[in-house]
Scaffold this motif. Structure first.
Motif, mmCIF file in Angstrom:
data_model
loop_
_atom_site.group_PDB
_atom_site.id
_atom_site.type_symbol
_atom_site.label_atom_id
_atom_site.label_comp_id
_atom_site.label_asym_id
_atom_site.label_seq_id
_atom_site.Cartn_x
_atom_site.Cartn_y
_atom_site.Cartn_z
ATOM 1 N N HIS A 65 -0.253 4.185 -7.683
ATOM 2 C CA HIS A 65 0.442 3.286 -8.593
ATOM 3 C C HIS A 65 0.387 1.841 -8.117
ATOM 4 O O HIS A 65 1.387 1.155 -8.027
ATOM 5 C CB HIS A 65 1.890 3.757 -8.809
ATOM 6 N N LEU A 66 -0.839 1.455 -7.803
ATOM 7 C CA LEU A 66 -1.082 0.099 -7.349
ATOM 8 C C LEU A 66 -1.351 -0.767 -8.572
ATOM 9 O O LEU A 66 -2.242 -0.467 -9.360
ATOM 10 C CB LEU A 66 -2.300 0.131 -6.427
ATOM 11 N N SER A 67 -0.540 -1.803 -8.755
ATOM 12 C CA SER A 67 -0.772 -2.731 -9.853
ATOM 13 C C SER A 67 -0.686 -4.145 -9.317
ATOM 14 O O SER A 67 0.159 -4.433 -8.460
ATOM 15 C CB SER A 67 0.266 -2.549 -10.967
ATOM 16 N N GLY A 68 -1.561 -4.986 -9.795
ATOM 17 C CA GLY A 68 -1.502 -6.367 -9.342
ATOM 18 C C GLY A 68 -2.829 -7.059 -9.539
ATOM 19 O O GLY A 68 -3.817 -6.427 -9.902
ATOM 20 N N VAL A 69 -2.816 -8.342 -9.277
ATOM 21 C CA VAL A 69 -4.003 -9.161 -9.527
ATOM 22 C C VAL A 69 -4.393 -9.898 -8.260
ATOM 23 O O VAL A 69 -3.543 -10.436 -7.553
ATOM 24 C CB VAL A 69 -3.709 -10.188 -10.643
ATOM 25 N N ILE A 70 -5.675 -9.874 -7.966
ATOM 26 C CA ILE A 70 -6.172 -10.696 -6.874
ATOM 27 C C ILE A 70 -6.908 -11.875 -7.496
ATOM 28 O O ILE A 70 -7.893 -11.702 -8.209
ATOM 29 C CB ILE A 70 -7.094 -9.870 -5.951
#
Lengths: 249, 289
Positions: free
Chosen positions: A22-27
């Motif tokens: 459940h990894l969510s995010g923006v690089i």
């Protein structure tokens, strides 16, 4: 700022057991991010997912321009390099030009210059014709960085790149990482040296099988967060039920 | 004197010239393959594959006697089948390549010997097991030269991925998909060269002109391109010397060639500059730091 990599409820693992979930995010493009977490936190697994060596169990990775799996330069933690193989430093580093040369492309004068410059950048000038088996651990790591330089990738993923090398080598290679950052490349590095992270990495992703904290390094690296990360379980539960968060998401 | 010993046999007898041409072709095709087998720690795998060819060649023999095409096609088919099956099993399952090959080749060898002894005479069996480089006819020579050419050209296509897969497989996977196809193509080349060796040296020694020269090269060079050159050169020299030995004595040609290779090999183990025994025992004073 544009997104270079976007995790959408990403779960990665082996045999249905999630190692990171459940990894969510923006690089963002041009970010310099340290990935921190205990052994077994899923740092390497996340990297393998990013470079496309591991397909997500669920969720997905959105990729911006020049972040396709094969455009990413990847330095694995335990390189399976056969150091007894009869190849010299120059030829080994030259493989970093793979995308330019492919199966047949020649190594012309320009490529030769590039290779020598890359060797110079990591302090290995004069080592061109040495067999790779004769290098010390630190020199080996410098050589691998020279190859990364030649790969000229917009996204660079380093899995524990400064383990078991001396302070001088470490300082030289960190400087190279800063140079990449200055050139607008996106760099992710898994690290255990928290001091190093605080001094050199503006952003940190604290991972312990899921995101504990992600953001500016001083805000992430608090004692509470680090303690929380330490308590996350490392072991697979062999009898784990199907993850309920999947249905919730 | 020297002329009559070293050159006259080839000047006077066509079968000796053919044999020499055959051996040179075998060396050119098999030498580089042997070096890669050694570097990938697959030397024994070459031996296993050589046995795996047998049932195919034997079935060819069963159908049409000592017939070049039938035995070549049979050998290639059986070899490819075993190489592919073993390669796939190794890539798909947890079984390592050596273990999966051992399983396949043992079965093939048993089947092969059974088939040959079902129909053939002892002479036939001898031919299959040890080959006869002195009896190469035009057609066989053409097949050997053709296979060697195919082998060299293909190798030039897969050379880079092959080297990278040996030295840094993870990196190759991160930059290219060529790893698996190159690996399978390499196994195919092993088979082609073994079938080549099979015609001249027989099942049991076919692998000799691939593996021994590679071992020799390891003692003389530190980089792979030089190792390949040395392997090919030593295979040619040993082939020539073996033919001369066989001509002047009663030693059969196949074993004579392998024996000469072994002589060079022992010399290299003793005196080779890269890790040879003498060099290890008397390394000389160490240099200044």
């Amino acid at each position: 700022m544009t997104a270079q990599l976007q995790f959408r409820n990403l779960t990665l693992g082996y045999d249905r057991h999630p190692a990171v979930h459940h990894l969510s995010g923006v690089i963002e493009q041009g970010a310099l991010i340290a990935v921190v977490g205990p052994n077994g936190a899923g740092k390497s697994t996340m990297f393998r997912g990013i470079v496309g060596m591991l397909a997500p169990l669920s969720g997905s990775i959105g990729r911006g321009a020049s972040a396709a799996a094969r455009d990413i330069a990847y330095l694995p933690q335990t390189a399976e390099i056969d150091r007894s193989f009869p190849i010299c430093v120059f030829d080994f580093v030259a493989t970093g030009l793979w995308r330019r040369t492919g199966l047949f492309g020649g190594i012309g004068a320009r490529a030769r210059d590039d290779i020598m410059r890359a060797l110079g950048a990591v302090g290995l000038t004069g080592f061109e014709s040495r067999a790779i088996g004769t290098l010390s651990g630190g020199q080996m790591q410098r050589m691998l960085f020279a190859r990364l330089v030649l790969q000229d990738a917009r996204v660079i993923v380093l899995d524990e790149p400064f383990n078991a090398i001396d302070a001088k080598t470490c300082a030289d290679l960190v400087e190279l990482v800063h140079r990449w950052h200055g050139e607008g490349r996106t760099v992710l590095a898994a690290l255990h040296d928290l001091d190093l992270v605080r001094r050199h990495f503006p952003q940190t992703l604290l991972l312990a099988r899921q995101v504990v904290a992600w953001g500016a390094t001083p805000e992430v690296m608090t004692p509470e967060n680090l303690m929380a990360a330490r308590h996350m379980s490392e072991a697979f539960d062999d009898h784990a039920a199907a993850c309920a968060a999947d249905e919730a998401a | 004197m020297l002329y009559s010993m070293l050159i006259a046999p080839f000047a006077e007898f066509e079968f000796m010239r053919r044999a020499l041409a055959g051996v040179v072709a075998l060396a050119l095709g098999g030498g580089p393959i042997g070096v890669f087998l050694m570097l990938r720690r697959m030397s024994l795998m070459g031996d296993a594959m050589a046995h795996a060819i047998l049932p195919g060649a034997a079935i060819g023999f069963l159908i049409s006697g000592v017939n070049l095409m039938a035995m070549t096609v049979g050998g290639l088919t059986a070899g490819f089948a075993v190489a592919l099956a073993a390669g796939l099993v190794a890539r798909v399952t947890e079984l390592k390549e050596d273990a999966s090959l051992a399983a396949f080749y043992l079965v093939s060898l048993a089947v092969g010997v059974t088939i040959v002894s079902l129909r053939g005479s002892n002479i036939d069996l001898l031919h299959v097991l040890f080959g006869n480089v002195l009896a190469l006819d035009d057609a066989t020579l053409m097949v050997i030269a053709f296979n060697a050419t195919v082998s060299l050209v293909t190798l030039s296509f897969i050379y880079r991925p092959l080297v990278l897969e040996c030295v840094d497989p993870l990196f190759l996977r991160s930059v290219s998909r060529a790893g698996a196809p190159a690996h399978l193509a390499f196994l195919a080349l092993v088979v082609i060269n073994l079938v080549n060796g099979f015609h001249a040296l027989g099942t049991l020694l076919a692998v000799g002109l691939m593996i021994l020269p590679a071992g020799i090269a390891r003692f003389w060079a530190r980089d792979i391109s030089r190792m390949i050159a040395i392997a090919v050169a030593s295979a040619i020299v040993a082939g020539y010397a073996g033919l001369v030995l066989s001509f002047h004595s009663r030693v059969p040609s196949g074993p004579a060639i392998i024996l000469m290779t072994a002589v060079i090999y022992v010399g290299s183990v003793l005196f080779g500059p890269v890790g040879g025994l003498v060099r290890k025992m008397f390394p000389g004073r160490h240099l200044e730091a």
